[in-house]
Design a protein around this motif. Structure first.
Motif, mmCIF file in Angstrom:
data_model
loop_
_atom_site.group_PDB
_atom_site.id
_atom_site.type_symbol
_atom_site.label_atom_id
_atom_site.label_comp_id
_atom_site.label_asym_id
_atom_site.label_seq_id
_atom_site.Cartn_x
_atom_site.Cartn_y
_atom_site.Cartn_z
ATOM 1 N N ASP A 29 3.491 -41.533 22.298
ATOM 2 C CA ASP A 29 4.635 -42.416 22.022
ATOM 3 C C ASP A 29 4.282 -43.722 21.319
ATOM 4 O O ASP A 29 4.724 -44.791 21.714
ATOM 5 C CB ASP A 29 5.401 -42.730 23.322
ATOM 6 C CG ASP A 29 6.007 -41.481 23.934
ATOM 7 O OD1 ASP A 29 6.323 -40.560 23.152
ATOM 8 O OD2 ASP A 29 6.162 -41.435 25.154
ATOM 9 N N GLU A 30 3.508 -43.661 20.280
ATOM 10 C CA GLU A 30 3.196 -44.867 19.487
ATOM 11 C C GLU A 30 3.242 -44.475 18.010
ATOM 12 O O GLU A 30 2.229 -44.420 17.323
ATOM 13 C CB GLU A 30 1.826 -45.414 19.870
ATOM 14 C CG GLU A 30 1.543 -46.800 19.325
ATOM 15 C CD GLU A 30 2.573 -47.844 19.725
ATOM 16 O OE1 GLU A 30 3.196 -48.428 18.814
ATOM 17 O OE2 GLU A 30 2.757 -48.069 20.926
ATOM 18 N N PRO A 31 4.462 -44.203 17.478
ATOM 19 C CA PRO A 31 4.586 -43.689 16.119
ATOM 20 C C PRO A 31 4.199 -44.686 15.034
ATOM 21 O O PRO A 31 3.812 -44.299 13.943
ATOM 22 C CB PRO A 31 6.066 -43.326 16.013
ATOM 23 C CG PRO A 31 6.741 -44.212 17.003
ATOM 24 C CD PRO A 31 5.758 -44.385 18.124
ATOM 25 N N TYR A 32 4.274 -45.971 15.310
ATOM 26 C CA TYR A 32 4.020 -46.968 14.269
ATOM 27 C C TYR A 32 2.539 -47.293 14.108
ATOM 28 O O TYR A 32 2.144 -47.861 13.103
ATOM 29 C CB TYR A 32 4.816 -48.243 14.559
ATOM 30 C CG TYR A 32 6.297 -47.972 14.650
ATOM 31 C CD1 TYR A 32 7.027 -47.629 13.514
ATOM 32 C CD2 TYR A 32 6.950 -48.000 15.872
ATOM 33 C CE1 TYR A 32 8.373 -47.334 13.593
ATOM 34 C CE2 TYR A 32 8.302 -47.717 15.960
ATOM 35 C CZ TYR A 32 9.013 -47.385 14.819
ATOM 36 O OH TYR A 32 10.347 -47.093 14.900
ATOM 37 N N ALA A 33 1.729 -46.957 15.086
ATOM 38 C CA ALA A 33 0.306 -47.291 15.038
ATOM 39 C C ALA A 33 -0.449 -46.425 14.034
ATOM 40 O O ALA A 33 -1.460 -46.837 13.491
ATOM 41 C CB ALA A 33 -0.321 -47.151 16.418
ATOM 42 N N LYS A 34 0.042 -45.227 13.806
ATOM 43 C CA LYS A 34 -0.612 -44.288 12.887
ATOM 44 C C LYS A 34 -2.079 -44.050 13.265
ATOM 45 O O LYS A 34 -2.953 -43.970 12.408
ATOM 46 C CB LYS A 34 -0.489 -44.755 11.444
ATOM 47 C CG LYS A 34 0.947 -44.760 10.949
ATOM 48 C CD LYS A 34 1.012 -45.065 9.466
ATOM 49 C CE LYS A 34 2.363 -44.964 8.858
ATOM 50 N NZ LYS A 34 3.515 -45.440 9.520
ATOM 51 N N SER A 60 -4.935 -51.882 13.062
ATOM 52 C CA SER A 60 -3.939 -52.200 14.081
ATOM 53 C C SER A 60 -4.594 -52.706 15.364
ATOM 54 O O SER A 60 -5.803 -52.595 15.550
ATOM 55 C CB SER A 60 -3.056 -50.983 14.381
ATOM 56 O OG SER A 60 -3.816 -49.961 14.992
ATOM 57 N N VAL A 62 -3.461 -51.931 18.907
ATOM 58 C CA VAL A 62 -2.589 -51.244 19.842
ATOM 59 C C VAL A 62 -3.370 -50.942 21.115
ATOM 60 O O VAL A 62 -4.503 -50.479 21.062
ATOM 61 C CB VAL A 62 -2.049 -49.928 19.227
ATOM 62 C CG1 VAL A 62 -1.191 -49.165 20.208
ATOM 63 C CG2 VAL A 62 -1.275 -50.227 17.958
#
Length: 150
Positions: A29-34, A60, A62
């Motif tokens: 559930d961390e789609p923006y971290a890539k 990033s 995260v």
């Protein structure tokens, strides 16, 4: 978020001390971290909730969430310091042997390791990441050579 006991927190902080290098195993559930399994980073800290805050090599910052995500410690700061201390004690025959030894010890943890040509008794080793508090981390190795080039 899962509850973490004080005993689990102590263990987690020992497993992932500040400055250790980690490899991502799973992130949910961390789609923006890539981020992808195998991505590398450096631990900044473990907070009171058990989140492992990491500066990832790809840029990033995260956190890995306790009991949800997972990462694997590859090398602690102390292990890195010991590796560099070992390097100081070994009399290498030539620069190629020194470079091969450093690649063997450090490439699994710093896959973008880059050696600049040796100049005036110094070999500059770029770590290939800016995940440390110091940007563009590198090692400078001073050396001397005898008449035979050893």
């Amino acid at each position: 978020m899962s509850f973490i006991s004080s005993a689990e927190l102590v263990i987690l902080r020992k497993m992932y001390p500040e400055g250790c290098r980690v490899s991502l195993e799973r992130m949910v559930d961390e789609p923006y971290a890539k981020l992808h399994p195998g991505d590398l980073g450096t631990v900044r800290n473990v907070d009171d909730a058990g989140q492992i805050h990491i500066s990832w090599d790809q840029g990033s910052s995260v956190a890995v969430i306790y009991k949800v995500d997972s990462c694997n410690c590859l090398m602690t700061k102390e292990q890195m310091d010991e590796t560099l201390a070992q390097m100081k004690r070994i009399p290498f025959e030539n620069m190629d042997r020194l470079q091969a030894w450093m690649e063997e010890k450090l490439l699994p943890v710093f896959p973008k390791l880059f050696f600049r040509p040796a100049i005036n008794g110094e070999l500059l080793v770029e770590m290939g990441c800016s995940a440390f508090t110091l940007k563009n981390a590198r090692i400078t190795v001073g050396f001397t050579q005898d008449a035979q080039g050893h």
